[in-house]
Design an enzyme around this catalytic site. Structure first.
Site, PDB file in Angstrom:
ATOM      1  N   ASP A  33      34.652  35.330  42.072  1.00 51.43           N
ATOM      2  CA  ASP A  33      35.256  36.178  41.047  1.00 51.43           C
ATOM      3  C   ASP A  33      36.767  36.275  41.250  1.00 51.43           C
ATOM      4  O   ASP A  33      37.244  36.393  42.384  1.00 51.43           O
ATOM      5  CB  ASP A  33      34.622  37.575  41.138  1.00 51.43           C
ATOM      6  CG  ASP A  33      35.019  38.496  40.016  1.00 51.43           C
ATOM      7  OD1 ASP A  33      34.720  38.182  38.846  1.00 51.43           O
ATOM      8  OD2 ASP A  33      35.649  39.544  40.312  1.00 51.43           O
ATOM      9  N   GLU A  40      36.196  31.161  39.366  1.00 55.14           N
ATOM     10  CA  GLU A  40      36.570  31.830  38.121  1.00 55.14           C
ATOM     11  C   GLU A  40      38.081  32.011  38.188  1.00 55.14           C
ATOM     12  O   GLU A  40      38.591  32.995  38.723  1.00 55.14           O
ATOM     13  CB  GLU A  40      35.886  33.187  37.969  1.00 55.14           C
ATOM     14  CG  GLU A  40      36.179  33.818  36.618  1.00 55.14           C
ATOM     15  CD  GLU A  40      36.344  35.336  36.641  1.00 55.14           C
ATOM     16  OE1 GLU A  40      36.225  35.958  35.570  1.00 55.14           O
ATOM     17  OE2 GLU A  40      36.620  35.904  37.716  1.00 55.14           O
TER      18      GLU A  40
END
Length: 557
Positions: free
Chosen positions: A216, A276
């Site tokens: 993330d 990401e």
């Protein structure tokens, strides 16, 4: 015909052409009936993914968390939140997935922790300059009394990116950085203890059998140490450039090289990382997938490209060229838990602003047009070389929930912006397994943490299974043909002369198998070349021609 990308050899590692399915655990299947999906629920439905034909499963966070940002505010990366089950349930899920030849990718959230994390509570109790505070980004405020934030940076969930604390003695104190919600303080990646702890976390899950990590906010972690002023883009948009002093700083690459060394130490089959990373331009993103860093990085340029032939042609060519320059596969994606579902996104007028949520009072997507274009876009995406990600429910053609009441919304963006931004709840609604029954088969009780729209009933798994032309059967056909014809490893050449607004590609697999891919983004039908034999189409052909908003794969000699 113009060559865009060379073929890969047939013996490359599994991840270079894998199709990976994202499960948002809250919303996939709920075994205990409390209205929130859980790990036993996921385990009970894994056969759906085997039958779909994907290679691996990515699970959004299921760790201990106060759930203020649906699990992306982690208080313990090395335990399962009771909301989702237990570590034994995680072990059972991993084991069952492997029995079904599905690999498991888990989420890691390294940019920030929850404010409930023991480390942050220790930081609040300790004083300025303490080792406990050095794990986070604490700074003195500006002005004589320190009452102004250290910088003008804004948070991506709305408001300022700094929050002032009250010191243990009750006086106004330092400020801490949070690029997202105030309950998600940013960690200090210049701190050796932070680095060591995350390596422990990686080993913890690798030792339990996971096959990799989706990371993330991979473009975060490192901040410009001078903490300069930064005038954020007008309208509060998230920046995706190196110019932002808190995104895509060069120091992140040292961290990921150390992680890659750790993953590689586990030997074959390769464990992977997917970034990401909201990074532009494409050559900056390619730096994340150099041979000693990430294996994959989401292609958000592709996701954000409108349904227009020339922009799509350009982003496909640019993506392949930039990744080829570092020897990495492209990683294609159209939907995830942070963006409008593409069955609705493509139903909005081309060129219209793309909100992060749609409400009942907003202009509504054209559902029929959106689904037709979404099916075509997926058919195009799955023909492209490299890896691909599929978001739960897109194989059913699920649209965004566009009529959620305000009191049902839980995304912190909605609260932080006073409702100016609706947030991401509309793409996170529990999916439909059965047309009838409580919660459309999500559980047996009818409880659901977000209400499902009535349109989901006719799109349920049991309604579409075995039905020729259904979106579910289209996905199954695409995935089976993609694997059979080795499209993820194929050379790709652009085919000219198919007409304005029509994209044409010739994919040549390592064994020489040739697949013609034709996507018609114009308003008029397009003829296939002579001798082309249709293998699969996203919609019905008309008199042998490819109609508007349709993509076809065909066998060619």
């Amino acid at each position: 015909m113009r060559q865009l990308h060379p073929a890969s050899s047939a013996g490359v590692p599994w991840w270079r052409d894998a199709v990976i399915y994202q499960i948002y655990p809250r919303s996939w299947a709920d075994a205990d009936g409390d209205g929130i999906g859980d790990l036993p629920g996921i385990t009970s439905r894994l056969e759906h993914l085997r039958d779909l034909g994907v290679d691996a499963v990515w699970l959004s966070p299921f760790y201990r968390s106060p759930q203020r940002d649906a699990g992306y505010d982690v208080s313990d990366h090395r335990d399962v939140d009771p909301l989702f089950g237990t570590l034994a349930d995680a072990d059972a899920l991993i084991g069952r997935a492997h029995e079904l030849a599905l690999r498991i990718i888990v989420d890691i959230v390294p940019n920030h922790s929850s404010s409930d994390h023991p480390w942050f509570q220790e930081a609040l109790a300790a004083g300025p300059g303490s080792p406990e505070r050095e794990r986070y980004v604490f700074r003195d405020g500006l002005g004589e009394d320190g009452s102004q934030p250290p910088t003008d940076w804004l948070a991506n969930f709305g408001g300022g990116a700094w929050t002032r604390i009250t010191e243990p003695d009750g006086t106004p104190g330092q400020w801490y950085l949070h690029l997202f919600d105030p309950t998600q303080p940013d960690l200090n990646w210049d701190n050796s203890e932070v680095r060591a702890d995350f390596e422990t976390t990686l080993r913890f899950w690798l030792d339990r059998g996971v096959d990799g990590f989706r990371v993330d906010v991979a473009h975060g972690l490192v901040k410009d140490p001078t903490f300069p002023s930064f005038d954020k883009h007008p309208g509060g948009l998230m920046e995706v450039t190196h110019a932002a002093p808190y995104w895509d700083q060069d120091g992140v690459h040292e961290i990921y090289r150390s992680w890659r060394t750790l993953l590689d130490s586990y030997g074959a089959p390769e464990r992977i990382m997917c970034a990401e990373a909201w990074v532009a331009p494409a050559d900056r993103l390619a730096r994340y997938v150099r041979e000693d860093e990430y294996h994959q990085a989401f292609n958000f340029d592709f996701l954000e490209t409108p349904w227009q032939a020339e922009p799509l042609r350009a982003v496909i060519e640019r993506s392949l060229a930039s990744n080829d320059s570092v020897g990495a596969p492209a990683t294609w994606v159209l939907s995830n838990h942070d963006v409008l579902r593409h069955a609705s996104r493509f139903g909005l007028p081309v060129g219209a602003p793309r909100p992060n949520g749609i409400g009942a009072g907003d202009p509504q997507p054209d559902a029929e047009l959106g689904l037709r274009r979404a099916r075509a876009a997926t058919t195009l995406m799955l023909a492209l070389p490299g890896g691909a990600y599929v978001y739960q429910g897109e194989e059913l053609g699920l649209p965004e929930h566009t009529s959620l009441p305000a009191d049902a919304r839980q995304d912190p963006t909605f609260a932080r912006t006073g409702g100016a931004e609706l947030g991401r709840d509309g793409c996170r609604v529990p999916i439909a397994w059965t047309k009838g029954g409580a919660s459309l088969g999500f559980n047996d009780t009818g409880a659901a943490w977000l209400p499902q729209p009535t349109s989901y009933a006719d799109l349920a798994v049991d309604v579409q299974t075995g039905v020729e032309g259904s979106t579910l059967e289209l996905y199954r056909s695409l995935l089976a043909l993609r694997r059979e014809r080795r499209l993820g490893l194929a050379a790709l050449a652009e085919v000219d002369g198919l007409g304005e607004g029509v994209l044409g590609y010739l994919a040549t697999a390592p064994d020489g198998t040739r697949t013609l891919v034709v996507a018609n983004l114009s308003s008029t039908p397009s003829a296939l070349p002579a001798g082309a034999q249709v293998l699969v189409a996203s919609g019905e052909l008309v008199d042998g021609q490819v109609p508007a908003d349709t993509c076809v794969w065909a066998q060619v000699d």
